[in-house]
Design a protein around this motif. Structure first.
Motif, short mmCIF file in Angstrom:
data_model
loop_
_atom_site.label_atom_id
_atom_site.label_comp_id
_atom_site.label_asym_id
_atom_site.label_seq_id
_atom_site.Cartn_x
_atom_site.Cartn_y
_atom_site.Cartn_z
N HIS A 213 0.86 -1.18 0.00
CA HIS A 213 0.00 0.00 0.00
C HIS A 213 0.90 1.24 0.00
N LEU A 214 0.42 2.30 -0.60
CA LEU A 214 1.22 3.51 -0.78
C LEU A 214 0.50 4.71 -0.20
N LEU A 215 1.25 5.60 0.44
CA LEU A 215 0.71 6.86 0.94
C LEU A 215 1.66 7.97 0.51
N VAL A 216 1.16 8.95 -0.24
CA VAL A 216 1.98 10.06 -0.74
C VAL A 216 1.45 11.34 -0.12
N SER A 217 2.28 12.01 0.70
CA SER A 217 1.75 13.16 1.45
C SER A 217 2.88 14.00 2.03
N ARG A 238 1.98 -4.38 3.66
CA ARG A 238 3.07 -3.42 3.83
C ARG A 238 2.58 -2.02 3.44
N LEU A 239 3.26 -1.00 3.98
CA LEU A 239 2.94 0.39 3.66
C LEU A 239 4.23 1.13 3.33
N VAL A 240 4.22 1.85 2.20
CA VAL A 240 5.30 2.76 1.84
C VAL A 240 4.76 4.18 1.92
N VAL A 241 5.40 5.03 2.71
CA VAL A 241 5.04 6.44 2.83
C VAL A 241 6.06 7.25 2.05
N VAL A 242 5.59 8.05 1.11
CA VAL A 242 6.45 8.95 0.35
C VAL A 242 6.13 10.37 0.77
N GLY A 243 7.10 11.07 1.33
CA GLY A 243 6.83 12.45 1.73
C GLY A 243 7.92 13.03 2.59
N HIS A 244 7.78 14.31 2.86
CA HIS A 244 8.71 14.99 3.75
C HIS A 244 7.95 16.10 4.46
N GLY A 245 8.50 16.59 5.56
CA GLY A 245 7.83 17.63 6.32
C GLY A 245 8.24 17.59 7.77
N PRO A 246 7.64 18.47 8.60
CA PRO A 246 8.05 18.60 9.99
C PRO A 246 7.93 17.34 10.83
N MET A 247 7.05 16.41 10.46
CA MET A 247 6.84 15.21 11.27
C MET A 247 7.71 14.03 10.85
N ALA A 248 8.64 14.25 9.94
CA ALA A 248 9.41 13.14 9.37
C ALA A 248 10.13 12.33 10.44
N GLU A 249 10.86 12.97 11.32
CA GLU A 249 11.64 12.23 12.30
C GLU A 249 10.76 11.52 13.32
#
Length: 379
Positions: A213-217, A238-249
């Motif tokens: 499963h994919l999540l782009v955000s 499985r889940l793949v998250v594609v993204g960046h931002g303040p909550m990354a870490e």
């Protein structure tokens, strides 16, 4: 004597990210290839490479590298910078969710505003911050300047000649914020499924083993990515998250073994993640549900929150299903419910074609022509 060709310019809040709004600006630039693009801030390394081939005019704020890399810190000075930034054109097409509709322009020019949403930090402040306004230093700072920003924003909106909304929910928000009736023109999906792909090392083993499963955000509180990450904990999927931002870490520290987070992908790599996914997960309150259309271009269904722009881009049973709450349990139930579902990839791709770039460009050209006709009295 030959009449002068009308000049069209494009305005956008800031070009510092890789997101749906930036893809819309690129589509506008392809529709009007002679147009200059005006913006407050431009960070080439932070956004799509295609912008480097375009003529971009920036405000003086762009001389401050920190603002280019952290555009949210420029919030207190952006109204002044926007008002001072002048766009010399006969028609200005403003792609905005906060600032471009306030750029200066000649008194006899026309402004067509393409609104992604009225400024979320002004009209949905607690959702944007992920909690009560006065419970964080950022929220307290925003509360202090919010009344003056709202006055500026509404005055800027009132000077526009025509407003367009990217979805039905945004049309309602425009009516609530500005008392303006906007026409809905969906944006195009900005991904080309026929273009080349580049494998992503962290994702390739899962792609070869049956997909994910994919999540782009963007990784912001209101996107609810953290709930999706929690939903997949302990599941066989499985889940793949594609993204960046303040909550990354914070998110990276909470990943289970069946969830991976990747950032900074090229367009070719993003195409690879869509092509090898089994389904998209879309848990946020979006103004327009763009990622389900991108997934649909690859024949992939979407598990979406029944809210916002997803109501315009997801047709239940055709290209996806809905869940009612942005919670881990609701997302987990949707994943379980659709396990083993046989989707019609051809029908899903046909659904995506309704949001083509050709239709979007034709709509913009028609509206620009109408504005020019009204300005000249039909001469």
């Amino acid at each position: 004597m030959t009449s002068r060709r009308p000049r069209v310019a494009i305005a956008h809040d800031y070009i510092t990210q890789r997101g749906g709004a930036e893809r819309v600006v690129l589509a506008m630039a392809r529709a009007f290839p002679d147009a200059k693009i005006h913006t407050t801030l431009y960070e080439p390394e932070g956004t799509y490479q295609e912008f480097q081939e375009l003529r971009i005019v920036t405000s003086p704020l762009n001389r401050v590298p920190f603002f280019r890399q952290h555009h949210r810190t420029a919030l207190p000075v952006l109204p002044l910078a926007s008002r001072a930034h002048r766009v010399d054109a006969d028609v200005v097409i403003a792609s905005t969710s906060g600032w471009a509709h306030g750029f200066g322009r000649p008194a006899d020019s026309q402004m067509l505003v393409y609104c992604h949403a009225p400024a979320r930090w002004l009209y949905q402040s607690e959702t944007y911050l992920g909690g009560p306004l006065l419970h964080s230093p950022r929220g307290i700072a925003l509360a202090a300047i919010r009344p003056s920003l709202i006055r500026w924003d509404r005055a800027a909106a009132a000077r526009a000649d025509r407003y367009l909304a990217n979805s039905r929910v945004v049309r309602e928000r425009i009516r609530e914020a500005y008392a303006i009736d906007a026409e809905v023109v969906p944006p195009p999906f900005g991904i080309d499924p026929s273009a080349s792909q580049e494998p992503v090392d962290e994702v390739a083993p899962w792609a070869a083993a049956g997909g994910y499963h994919l999540l782009v955000s963007r990784l912001l509180p209101y996107k609810n990515v953290h709930h999706a990450v929690e939903a997949f904990r302990g599941m066989p999927e499985r889940l793949v998250v594609v993204g960046h931002g303040p909550m990354a870490e914070t998110l990276r520290a909470a990943l289970s073994e069946n969830v991976r987070l990747v950032s900074g992908l090229s367009d070719a790599q993003l195409r690879y993640t869509y092509a090898h996914a089994t389904a998209l997960v879309a848990p946020s309150h979006e103004d327009f549900g763009l990622t389900p259309i991108e997934a649909a271009a690859y024949g992939r269904p979407t598990l979406a929150l029944r809210a916002g722009g997803y109501l315009d881009t997801v047709t239940e049973g055709l290209n996806g299903v809905f869940f009612t709450e942005p919670t881990a349990s609701a997302i987990r139930e949707a994943v379980t419910r659709t396990r083993g579902t046989a989707w019609d990839e051809g029908a899903i791709r046909a659904h995506a074609d309704r949001f083509s770039e050709a239709r979007f460009a034709a709509a913009l050209h028609a509206m620009v022509d109408e504005l020019l006709d009204s300005a000249t009295g039909g001469r």
